[in-house]
Design an enzyme around this catalytic site. Sequence first.
Site, PDB file in Angstrom:
ATOM      1  N   SER A 191      47.099  56.127  36.653  1.00  0.00           N
ATOM      2  CA  SER A 191      47.304  56.332  38.089  1.00  0.00           C
ATOM      3  C   SER A 191      46.018  56.836  38.744  1.00  0.00           C
ATOM      4  O   SER A 191      44.999  56.155  38.696  1.00  0.00           O
ATOM      5  CB  SER A 191      48.478  57.291  38.300  1.00  0.00           C
ATOM      6  OG  SER A 191      48.883  57.302  39.645  1.00  0.00           O
ATOM      7  N   ASP A 348      56.115  48.750  40.976  1.00  0.00           N
ATOM      8  CA  ASP A 348      55.077  49.730  41.272  1.00  0.00           C
ATOM      9  C   ASP A 348      54.248  49.239  42.453  1.00  0.00           C
ATOM     10  O   ASP A 348      53.770  48.094  42.443  1.00  0.00           O
ATOM     11  CB  ASP A 348      54.192  49.920  40.034  1.00  0.00           C
ATOM     12  CG  ASP A 348      53.082  50.940  40.225  1.00  0.00           C
ATOM     13  OD1 ASP A 348      53.042  51.623  41.262  1.00  0.00           O
ATOM     14  OD2 ASP A 348      52.234  51.054  39.308  1.00  0.00           O
ATOM     15  N   HIS A 378      56.125  52.899  38.001  1.00  0.00           N
ATOM     16  CA  HIS A 378      54.931  53.736  38.034  1.00  0.00           C
ATOM     17  C   HIS A 378      55.187  55.087  37.358  1.00  0.00           C
ATOM     18  O   HIS A 378      56.199  55.734  37.591  1.00  0.00           O
ATOM     19  CB  HIS A 378      54.474  53.985  39.473  1.00  0.00           C
ATOM     20  CG  HIS A 378      53.159  54.692  39.537  1.00  0.00           C
ATOM     21  ND1 HIS A 378      51.959  54.028  39.412  1.00  0.00           N
ATOM     22  CD2 HIS A 378      52.844  56.010  39.658  1.00  0.00           C
ATOM     23  CE1 HIS A 378      50.969  54.908  39.468  1.00  0.00           C
ATOM     24  NE2 HIS A 378      51.486  56.114  39.615  1.00  0.00           N
TER      25      HIS A 378
END
Length: 408
Positions: A191, A348, A378
């Site tokens: 991320s 996501d 995610h």
Amino acid sequence: MRAAWVLLAAVAALSAYYVYLPLPGTVSDPWKLMLLDATFRVVQQTCHLIHYLRLSHHLIVLNYLIFTFDKLKSVSSEDINITDAIFDGVEVRVFEPPAKQDERLKRSVVYIHGGGWALASARTSLYNNLCRIMAESLNAVVVSVEYRLVPEVCFPEQFYDALRATKHFLQPDVLAEYSVDPSRIAISGDSAGGNLAAAVCQQLSKDEHLAVRPKLQALIYPVLQAFDFNTPSYQQNMNMPVLPRYVMINYWIDYFNGNYDLAHSLLINNHTALDVSQALSFRGHLNWTSLLPSSFKKNYKPVIQTTGKAEIIQEIPALLDVRAAPLLADNETLQLQPKTYVLTCENDVLRDDGVMYAKRLENAGVEVTLDHFDDCFHGCMIFTIWPTDFSAGIQTRNSYIKWLDENL
């Protein structure tokens, strides 16, 4: 008595209404994901109320709650030596497997945790567990970077923390201290950590004085651009659990120490409209109509404003800074990148960031593995510990470690 039952039924109905979200049929563990998301929303809304009352910054409160909950978990290992150190002023946590007979040097991974540049830590059980398993499975030294967070610092300090720690570790004498093979080092992150890993890797590739360079980079559902918040994955997953679109936009605003009043303009791409001259040179670098496969583009249309607000870029020039948005890098920089792994999830908003970066790297001549998961969401890779244990977490983590084992 009847009134109590009516009240109980009403509370149950309201709770179910709050928890339930329509999810794609392919999402794994849908009800568990709904419960996780509902918990996130309750906590975030509480933190925003505290922020609104000016009692504390909502991110400080949120991190406090994360660490308080994290103390309830105990993750340890008798086989891995875990130590905290300082690398050029940056805190790191080092995971070292025991030495084996006739083994001289180990491979290594520099890992940068996610959390929107604002949350989590190398010391939380979720990342402690991930790095411990990586060290065990790969028989590798794992360096987990504890960069400073928003709101203590904002861009570019997170980038510089990650860069300084990585460059310090890459020094030959430091590698020798940890018995690391200088030709077998990867840089990785998930991320926002994937964002920092990609940005650091680009910076290292342009450093002519660097004696040791990463062999690989491995990016887990990375966030790579703030240019277009209407890619197909942003449109498709705008209300997806864990990271809806408005939350990602707020993370960017916090990272740049910007004003939340800009959120709507960013959402409709006013900051990169055709009349915003600063953005024109970058438009071709993330033209998703040519970079994404048709299975991802589906029937979505580009959102390109004819007239926008150039003052947004003037107020937050970092929106177009490649250190913050590695997907905006030129082809000359991309050609210098090492062999790359990119993991993406269908459910996501950041799916297309990773897919476009993989395609641009491939076009630049870099060997790339794009590992896409249709049923995952995610953040899933760190959710492997009860009560936030998901089959998607085990699935993605195993695939990621397998690629590292085969290529590092």
